[in-house]
Structure formats: C-alpha cells, structure tokens
Design a protein around this motif. Structure first.
Motif, mmCIF file in Angstrom:
data_model
loop_
_atom_site.group_PDB
_atom_site.id
_atom_site.type_symbol
_atom_site.label_atom_id
_atom_site.label_comp_id
_atom_site.label_asym_id
_atom_site.label_seq_id
_atom_site.Cartn_x
_atom_site.Cartn_y
_atom_site.Cartn_z
ATOM 1 N N GLY A 399 0.814 -1.215 0.000
ATOM 2 C CA GLY A 399 0.000 0.000 0.000
ATOM 3 C C GLY A 399 0.844 1.259 0.000
ATOM 4 O O GLY A 399 0.540 2.229 -0.709
ATOM 5 N N ALA A 403 1.004 4.050 -2.952
ATOM 6 C CA ALA A 403 0.818 5.476 -2.690
ATOM 7 C C ALA A 403 1.997 6.287 -3.218
ATOM 8 O O ALA A 403 1.818 7.381 -3.779
ATOM 9 C CB ALA A 403 0.648 5.710 -1.184
ATOM 10 N N ILE A 407 1.749 9.257 -5.982
ATOM 11 C CA ILE A 407 2.270 10.599 -5.700
ATOM 12 C C ILE A 407 3.294 11.010 -6.751
ATOM 13 O O ILE A 407 3.316 12.154 -7.213
ATOM 14 C CB ILE A 407 2.891 10.638 -4.282
#
Length: 421
Positions: A399, A403, A407
C-alpha cells in the motif's frame, strides 16, 4: 489616560532596534515557509516530505502499539538491518534516474557473497583479497549489462532479467553441492555488522561533523547561486535547515549511545550514501545521469556520452549490489543457495521508489534509498514486535509503495503543467 498618538501596529519596527517584534518576525517566517511549501506542492516539488510523513506515521503507530518500538535497542538493530538492502537500493536509484530498471541486483548480491565465501573459506584466499574480488565481480556483471543496454538499446529490465537468471545460476554453480558456506564469525566481513564504536564521543563526533558539513555545503551553494543570480535559500533558511538536521543527528547519536554505540555498518552506509550524493549533485557525470533521465534522445543530440553513462550507471548498480550482498552475508555469517532471492529485489526497488526517486527518471537522490529503507524496515520491525502476521506486512508495504507511485505520477503531471518536466 489615552494620548493622541496611535500605538504602533504589532508588526511595526520598534523604536530602539528598528526591527519587528520577535513574535511578528516569527509569524512572518512561518508565513513565508507556508507560502514556499504551497508553491512547491502546486508545482509538484514534493521532495522528501511525503516519505517523512509516512515514516512519522509508522513510528507513532507502532510506538502506540508497543512501547519498545522506539527503544534504543530496537532503533540500533533497525539502523543495522537497513544497511544491506539499503546499499542495493542506492544502486537502484542510479538506474531509476535514467528511467530504467535493474532486475539483476538480487542475483548479483548473492553471487558476490558466494564468490567471497568460496574463495575465503573453501580456498583460503585472504579476506581482504576475496572481498575485492567479490566486489569486482559485481562491477563486472553490471558493466556487461550496461554496455549491452547501451549498444543494443534493449530496455534495461529485459537485459537484467536475463542477468537475474544467469547470475543466480552462476551463484548456485559456485556454491556447489554443499549449498551453504559458513563465514568466520570473527573475520573481517562478520565485523561489518557486528562491530560498534562504544565510546559516546564517536556517535556525537559523527553527528557534529555531519552537521558542520551540511552547513558548509549549503552555505557555499547559497553563495554560488547568489553570485550567478539564481534562486537561492536565505541565510536564515540555511541555518534553520541545518538546525533541524542537527537535532535529528544528535538525537540519533544519543539513542545509539544508550545501547551499544555507533554501528560500523551504519557509519559505512552513511558515508557511501553521502559520497554518491556528491557524485550525483556535484560532478559532470552526475549531471549527465540526470540529463539522460530527462530525455535520452535530447542527451544524444546534445552529444552526451550516452553509452558511457548507461554503462557506468549499471556498473554502479552492480557494485552496490555486491557490497550490499556482503553486508547481508555478514549479518547472518553464512551464504546459502537462497542468497539474493526472496523479497530482496522487491524491497530494494520499493525503497528507492518510496523514498522519492521517480520511476519516470530524472528526479531523486541517494538519500531516497535511506528514507525508503527506513519505512520498509520500520514496518517489518514493527510487525515482529507486535506479532502481526507477515501477510499484513506485505499488504501495508504494498500500500505504501502504491501510494508512492501515485504521488510520483501526480507530481510529474503537476510539473508538466508548470513546464518543468
């Protein structure tokens, strides 16, 4: 009794000093910092902020679940555990900066460890010589792959995928039927991760030297940019940044000294990371690496030595993989047929990406590997302390990696909108 003159506004200069009151100056500094942060966020210049926030969240979470997570013992073990894979991740940073991917680093790390173990233990070659030969084996493997990528223009992940299989097979052949070679627990390689500088002055001295060097480099960079009429940090900004790093460095030194002192492995890791950071930021070679990451065709048209840079980048990756493999072998004082396998490759790549190195090339630093590795190893350490199943560790790490990739993609889109990518 009220006089006819109006009282000065809170932000007005005082009569004696000609400067705003201290509270007003602090407010102006905070407002300026917030404005700069907003500008960088809107332009996609996130830097290391996201990973620092993630690391803080991980530490706060596990500390709330188990008070021993941030104990000096666990933090000291954490600082040693990040070194082996972290060194491999530093090499991955170089490859990612040119927009490529090296899938062979795990196999190269196992190969280097096997070469050292067989030469030293089975054939009696002196440790220092076996160490050099093992590192050169990694350099040679990376160089061959880099030259192949540059000349054939085949994507690096394809060439290094073949390397992954080849070097893993070579490692198994070198180890032979025994499969496992135990290292001398009192030898040179074993000392890499077992030696500590127990005197308090060692850790504090390293913190002081590091802080001083950061200030000098930042100040010289500021003066150089001022002389060239380029955007630059204010002197107050340089001091504030240095003070923050000093607080982190001396806090780390204090905690390490409360257990066994400064680990030799951590010191070597930081020196290597800082040295390679200087190579990337301050040398002609480093500028060429970033240029290739921006656009390889533009680099060719600018007459850059694309073949040489690509070959050198994969050579650096192979060298760092070999060094990292030796540190991993040092940690368990043995080399087996499983060396370099498992999650090693995935963790090394994840550390570089989570730390802020762009998958699109041209953005990142060697310190990205340190931050990313801290996040990954902190999650692993926290899972062990809290007796959390390994499956949950994989999901959390995955996870965080997802992320980081999102980003990175959003930051690139923002930079393209501002004409910076």
């Amino acid at each position: 009794m009220q006089s006819g003159a109006e009282a000065p506004a809170p932000s007005a200069p005082t009569a004696k000093t000609g400067r705003p009151p201290r509270g007003a100056a602090l407010a102006q500094l905070l407002d300026s910092g917030v404005a700069v942060l907003r500008r960088k966020l809107s332009a996609g210049e996130l830097g290391s902020l996201p990973v620092v926030l993630v690391l803080a969240a991980v530490w706060i979470t596990f500390q709330s679940l188990n008070a021993s997570f941030l104990s000096p013992r666990n933090l000291s073990n954490l600082s040693v555990d990040i070194v082996g894979t972290g060194l491999i991740a530093v090499g991955i940073v170089f490859v990612l900066l040119i927009g490529e991917l090296d899938l062979s680093v795990g196999s190269i790390s196992g190969l280097a460890a096997a070469v050292f173990a067989v030469l030293n233990v089975n054939h009696g070659v002196p440790e220092w010589l076996a160490l050099i030969i093992a590192i050169l084996a990694g350099t040679l493997a990376g160089t061959v792959q880099g030259y192949s990528v540059a000349k054939t223009r085949v994507p690096a992940f394809v060439v290094t995928l073949a390397g992954l299989l080849t070097f893993n097979g070579l490692m198994l052949y070198i180890l032979g039927t025994s499969g496992t070679v135990n290292l001398d627990e009192n030898g040179l390689v074993a000392e890499l991760t077992s030696h500590y500088f127990t005197h308090d002055a060692a850790a504090y001295g390293v913190a002081a030297v590091a802080t001083g060097l950061v200030f000098l480099v930042s100040h010289q960079d500021r003066r150089r940019r001022m002389a060239m009429g380029m955007p630059h940090r204010s002197f107050r900004g340089v001091v504030t940044r240095t003070a923050f790093l000093a607080a982190v460095a001396f806090t780390a030194a204090y905690l390490l000294n409360r257990f066994q002192g400064l680990p030799l492995a951590l010191l070597i890791f930081l020196v290597v990371v800082a040295g390679l950071d200087i190579v990337l930021r301050r040398t002609h070679y480093g500028r060429q690496v970033y240029a290739l990451g921006g656009s390889i065709e533009a680099a060719r048209r600018a007459s850059l030595n694309v073949t040489g840079v690509q070959t050198a980048v994969l050579a650096v990756s192979g060298t760092m993989a070999a060094i990292g493999g030796l540190f991993l072998a040092s940690r368990i004082t043995s080399v087996s047929q499983g060396a370099g396998s498992g999650l090693l490759l995935l963790n090394a790549i994840a550390a570089a990406v989570i730390g802020g190195t762009s998958l699109f090339g041209g953005r990142g630093t060697t310190w990205s590997a340190v931050l990313g590795m801290l996040v990954i190893q902190s999650i692993a350490s926290g899972m062990v302390i809290t007796d959390t199943p390994t499956a949950v560790q994989f999901m959390i790490t995955g996870g965080v990696l997802f992320a980081a990739v999102v980003i990175d993609a959003l930051a690139r889109r923002s930079q393209e909108a501002h004409g910076r990518a």
